[in-house]
Design a protein around this motif. Structure first.
Motif, PDB file in Angstrom:
ATOM      1  N   TYR A 272       0.840  -1.202   0.000  1.00 44.39           N
ATOM      2  CA  TYR A 272       0.000   0.000   0.000  1.00 44.39           C
ATOM      3  C   TYR A 272       0.874   1.250   0.000  1.00 44.39           C
ATOM      4  O   TYR A 272       1.912   1.309   0.669  1.00 44.39           O
ATOM      5  CB  TYR A 272      -0.923   0.014   1.225  1.00 44.39           C
ATOM      6  CG  TYR A 272      -2.142  -0.860   1.074  1.00 44.39           C
ATOM      7  CD1 TYR A 272      -3.317  -0.360   0.520  1.00 44.39           C
ATOM      8  CD2 TYR A 272      -2.124  -2.182   1.481  1.00 44.39           C
ATOM      9  CE1 TYR A 272      -4.442  -1.158   0.380  1.00 44.39           C
ATOM     10  CE2 TYR A 272      -3.242  -2.990   1.358  1.00 44.39           C
ATOM     11  CZ  TYR A 272      -4.399  -2.471   0.799  1.00 44.39           C
ATOM     12  OH  TYR A 272      -5.508  -3.270   0.657  1.00 44.39           O
ATOM     13  N   GLU A 273       0.441   2.225  -0.734  1.00 41.16           N
ATOM     14  CA  GLU A 273       1.126   3.517  -0.778  1.00 41.16           C
ATOM     15  C   GLU A 273       0.184   4.585  -0.218  1.00 41.16           C
ATOM     16  O   GLU A 273      -0.473   5.321  -0.945  1.00 41.16           O
ATOM     17  CB  GLU A 273       1.550   3.849  -2.210  1.00 41.16           C
ATOM     18  CG  GLU A 273       2.577   2.868  -2.777  1.00 41.16           C
ATOM     19  CD  GLU A 273       2.987   3.225  -4.202  1.00 41.16           C
ATOM     20  OE1 GLU A 273       2.419   4.208  -4.754  1.00 41.16           O
ATOM     21  OE2 GLU A 273       3.844   2.514  -4.755  1.00 41.16           O
ATOM     22  N   TRP A 274       0.106   4.647   1.091  1.00 39.57           N
ATOM     23  CA  TRP A 274      -0.762   5.606   1.749  1.00 39.57           C
ATOM     24  C   TRP A 274      -0.081   6.966   1.861  1.00 39.57           C
ATOM     25  O   TRP A 274       1.154   7.083   1.794  1.00 39.57           O
ATOM     26  CB  TRP A 274      -1.129   5.110   3.158  1.00 39.57           C
ATOM     27  CG  TRP A 274      -2.137   3.993   3.147  1.00 39.57           C
ATOM     28  CD1 TRP A 274      -3.236   3.909   2.376  1.00 39.57           C
ATOM     29  CD2 TRP A 274      -2.113   2.811   3.945  1.00 39.57           C
ATOM     30  NE1 TRP A 274      -3.931   2.748   2.646  1.00 39.57           N
ATOM     31  CE2 TRP A 274      -3.257   2.055   3.604  1.00 39.57           C
ATOM     32  CE3 TRP A 274      -1.238   2.315   4.913  1.00 39.57           C
ATOM     33  CZ2 TRP A 274      -3.557   0.836   4.204  1.00 39.57           C
ATOM     34  CZ3 TRP A 274      -1.543   1.108   5.509  1.00 39.57           C
ATOM     35  CH2 TRP A 274      -2.689   0.375   5.154  1.00 39.57           C
ATOM     36  N   SER A 275      -0.895   7.960   2.075  1.00 40.75           N
ATOM     37  CA  SER A 275      -0.364   9.294   2.313  1.00 40.75           C
ATOM     38  C   SER A 275       0.312   9.329   3.678  1.00 40.75           C
ATOM     39  O   SER A 275       0.099   8.462   4.535  1.00 40.75           O
ATOM     40  CB  SER A 275      -1.491  10.326   2.258  1.00 40.75           C
ATOM     41  OG  SER A 275      -2.408  10.105   3.320  1.00 40.75           O
ATOM     42  N   VAL A 278      -2.212   9.306   6.545  1.00 42.50           N
ATOM     43  CA  VAL A 278      -2.774   7.995   6.893  1.00 42.50           C
ATOM     44  C   VAL A 278      -1.734   7.133   7.592  1.00 42.50           C
ATOM     45  O   VAL A 278      -2.033   6.442   8.582  1.00 42.50           O
ATOM     46  CB  VAL A 278      -3.314   7.293   5.633  1.00 42.50           C
ATOM     47  CG1 VAL A 278      -3.766   5.878   5.968  1.00 42.50           C
ATOM     48  CG2 VAL A 278      -4.465   8.085   5.030  1.00 42.50           C
ATOM     49  N   ASN A 279      -0.505   7.153   7.094  1.00 41.58           N
ATOM     50  CA  ASN A 279       0.561   6.374   7.727  1.00 41.58           C
ATOM     51  C   ASN A 279       0.762   6.797   9.177  1.00 41.58           C
ATOM     52  O   ASN A 279       0.930   5.958  10.070  1.00 41.58           O
ATOM     53  CB  ASN A 279       1.876   6.556   6.954  1.00 41.58           C
ATOM     54  CG  ASN A 279       1.972   5.605   5.768  1.00 41.58           C
ATOM     55  OD1 ASN A 279       1.456   4.497   5.815  1.00 41.58           O
ATOM     56  ND2 ASN A 279       2.620   6.053   4.707  1.00 41.58           N
ATOM     57  N   TYR A 330      -9.812   1.140   9.250  1.00 40.70           N
ATOM     58  CA  TYR A 330      -9.295   1.910   8.109  1.00 40.70           C
ATOM     59  C   TYR A 330      -9.808   1.355   6.773  1.00 40.70           C
ATOM     60  O   TYR A 330      -9.128   1.450   5.764  1.00 40.70           O
ATOM     61  CB  TYR A 330      -7.768   1.896   8.113  1.00 40.70           C
ATOM     62  CG  TYR A 330      -7.162   2.740   9.205  1.00 40.70           C
ATOM     63  CD1 TYR A 330      -6.964   4.102   9.033  1.00 40.70           C
ATOM     64  CD2 TYR A 330      -6.804   2.175  10.418  1.00 40.70           C
ATOM     65  CE1 TYR A 330      -6.423   4.893  10.032  1.00 40.70           C
ATOM     66  CE2 TYR A 330      -6.260   2.945  11.429  1.00 40.70           C
ATOM     67  CZ  TYR A 330      -6.075   4.301  11.239  1.00 40.70           C
ATOM     68  OH  TYR A 330      -5.541   5.078  12.241  1.00 40.70           O
ATOM     69  N   GLU A 333      -9.659   3.658   3.682  1.00 46.43           N
ATOM     70  CA  GLU A 333      -8.303   3.874   3.175  1.00 46.43           C
ATOM     71  C   GLU A 333      -7.757   2.619   2.497  1.00 46.43           C
ATOM     72  O   GLU A 333      -6.980   2.716   1.537  1.00 46.43           O
ATOM     73  CB  GLU A 333      -7.374   4.289   4.313  1.00 46.43           C
ATOM     74  CG  GLU A 333      -7.589   5.703   4.828  1.00 46.43           C
ATOM     75  CD  GLU A 333      -8.822   5.845   5.682  1.00 46.43           C
ATOM     76  OE1 GLU A 333      -9.346   6.979   5.805  1.00 46.43           O
ATOM     77  OE2 GLU A 333      -9.295   4.810   6.213  1.00 46.43           O
ATOM     78  N   PRO A 336      -9.959   2.465  -1.414  1.00 48.63           N
ATOM     79  CA  PRO A 336     -10.435   3.799  -1.800  1.00 48.63           C
ATOM     80  C   PRO A 336     -11.340   3.799  -3.021  1.00 48.63           C
ATOM     81  O   PRO A 336     -12.085   4.766  -3.234  1.00 48.63           O
ATOM     82  CB  PRO A 336      -9.129   4.568  -2.079  1.00 48.63           C
ATOM     83  CG  PRO A 336      -8.136   3.505  -2.418  1.00 48.63           C
ATOM     84  CD  PRO A 336      -8.507   2.322  -1.592  1.00 48.63           C
TER      85      PRO A 336
END
Length: 530
Positions: A272-275, A278-279, A330, A333, A336
């Protein structure tokens, strides 16, 4: 022939023998008054009387002896003893009253003062014949036995907890074999799903199901049971999210065991490449949960005798510590691009078609859930807010209704679009911090209590017959009706006795093990029987 004898007091004794009365003898005795009436005495009459008297006399002797002994125990004078002997008054009531007084006066004593066994108690009391000493020893022995029983029950729950924490050797073997296969078999590394089905992953016309799990075998049972019992399996799309260490085994299983018609996606958290926002939020949530758990783990109370024993055991259960369980808050997230999805715990079995859930109108609510109630909409014994939240704390008492029914995890439908318009996730994190600041005093341990708070006012009820829960607890497995078990669309093995563990209950395990793919070579090599 006639023979006459005369004596004082006897008028005449006549013995006659003649032809008319051959073989008979006649004896008459007349009183001095000379009246003709006589009294006949026979041996046949005397003998039964003698025998009867001989039988009655021993019983009379025993009865008199008992009455004298009882009278001596409760009377201080011969007059009292005589009165009791002839009136036959029952002494049991007085004996009971005296014993009751002695028991009330006696304290609990200690382990050394109580008799080691009932035979020892009887032997000691018969030698001393002291009623107060008997009451003291009896009460001490019973108190000692009660403490031993309570300690044994608490030890049992500790052992159950340890057994639920462990990973069976067969499951560990399965993960190792599948991870090895991932490195040597190109097919095990093939893309999931295949390119022609990629578009289904975000298509709202399909039925999307989510699993957050690090248990390969459990995930396979959930997927298999859902597909086999679905009316339209081609409409199903499974999204399986797991941690980094389990990603290779999980991917290998579903890449080499294709599911007919349905689509399966396996994704690791490391992908996952969260912002950054969010991280940071996820990291903060995990740290808070770790600190809460640490408070229980480092507590120096004796778990075998504390009144909060069950509370501490619940806090240390895998479900309370699992990263995958914590991440369900979550969901928007994690997915999405999805609008609506059905969330399944990895310890459920889907026994009937559940496609009706995707057509359920949530009336603007965020989550659809089953309420643990079988006696009416507002009747949910043992599953109210008071059973999960601490209403002795003013922060809880001032914000929630203790009699409100609690909803359940296991199978839930989420409207992710409606969720994104709320602050549910932020509310969840805020209350987690408040619980930590209050010394974990706001609710009982677990993932459900903070969710009850976060989703307050956002829950739409699902028919309670949809889910049968608590199959990981002994009371449910022993009392469960087989027809009720088979009729439930979804069964949930909530509780410590998971069906893949040795402590799983045979009464309900077969409902889970029937979906284990025993023909798979890795299942056979690791000796998994289900």
């Amino acid at each position: 022939m006639k023979f006459y004898i005369s004596a004082k007091g006897i008028k005449r004794v006549t013995i006659s023998n003649n032809g008319a009365e051959k073989g008979s003898a006649k004896t008459t005795a007349a009183t001095p008054g000379g009246a003709g009436s006589g009294r006949r005495i026979s041996a046949r009459t005397v003998l039964p009387v003698v025998v009867l008297v001989g039988m009655v006399l021993p019983f009379m002797f025993v009865r008199i002896a008992i009455l004298m002994l009882e009278s001596a125990a409760v009377c201080s004078s011969l007059e009292c003893a005589g009165w009791r002997l002839f009136s036959a008054v029952d002494t049991s009531l007085e004996l009971r009253d005296e014993l009751t007084r002695a028991l009330l006066e006696a304290n609990d004593g200690n382990d050394n003062e109580g008799a080691g066994s009932f035979n020892e108690l009887v032997k000691e009391m018969t030698s001393k014949q002291d009623l107060k000493a008997f009451a003291f020893k009896t009460k001490a022995m019973l108190s000692q036995l009660e403490r031993k029983v309570q300690s044994a029950r608490q030890q049992e729950s500790v052992y159950w907890h340890l057994a639920s924490l462990g990973v069976p050797k067969s499951l560990h073997c399965l993960c190792l074999k599948l991870a090895e296969e991932y490195t040597v078999n190109a097919m095990a590394r093939s893309r999931l799903p295949s390119p022609e089905f990629i578009s289904r992953l975000t298509d709202p016309t399909f039925h999307h199901l989510v699993l957050l799990t690090d248990n390969v075998l459990a995930a396979s049972v959930v997927v298999t049971s859902t597909v086999e019992n679905s009316i339209n399996p081609e409409k199903l799309v499974f999204h399986i999210v797991t941690d980094k260490k389990t990603y290779a085994p999980m991917h290998t299983w579903f890449a080499t065991n294709s599911i007919k018609s349905a689509v399966v996606e396996v994704k690791g958290l490391h992908q996952y490449e969260w912002s950054e926002e969010v991280n940071a939020s996820i990291k903060d949530m995990l740290e808070t949960n770790h600190l809460i758990w640490k408070q229980y783990y480092n507590n120096e109370k004796d778990l075998y005798h504390t009144q909060e024993h069950n509370r501490y055991m619940e806090a240390l259960r895998p479900s309370s510590l699992s990263l995958m369980n914590q991440l369900r808050i979550y969901m928007p997230e994690l997915f999405p691009d999805l609008k609506k999805t059905v969330f399944l715990d990895d310890d459920v079995v889907v026994q009937h078609d559940i496609s009706s859930l995707w057509g359920l109108d949530l009336n603007g609510k965020v989550i659809g859930s089953v309420f643990k109630s079988w006696c009416g909409d507002s009747c949910c014994p043992g599953s109210k807010y008071m059973n999960y939240l601490n209403f002795s704390h003013p922060l809880i008492a001032s914000n929630f209704d203790c009699d409100q029914c609690a909803w359940l995890y296991g199978i839930n439908i989420f409207d992710l679009e409606a969720w994104r318009r709320t602050n549910i996730t932020e509310t969840y994190l805020q209350w987690m911090k408040l619980n930590l600041e209050s010394g974990t005093a706001l609710w009982n341990p677990g993932v459900l209590p903070p969710a009850l708070i976060a989703f307050e006012g956002q829950v739409h009820p699902i028919n309670s017959s949809m889910l049968l829960t608590d199959l990981g607890y002994r009371y449910q497995s022993e009392e469960l009706d087989k027809e009720k078990l088979e009729a439930a669309p979804v069964i949930h093995f909530s509780g410590p006795a998971k069906p893949w563990l040795e402590i799983g209950f045979p009464e309900v395990r077969s409902s889970w093990s029937r979906y284990v793919n025993i023909s798979n070579k890795f299942i056979r090599r690791c000796r998994i029987t289900g």
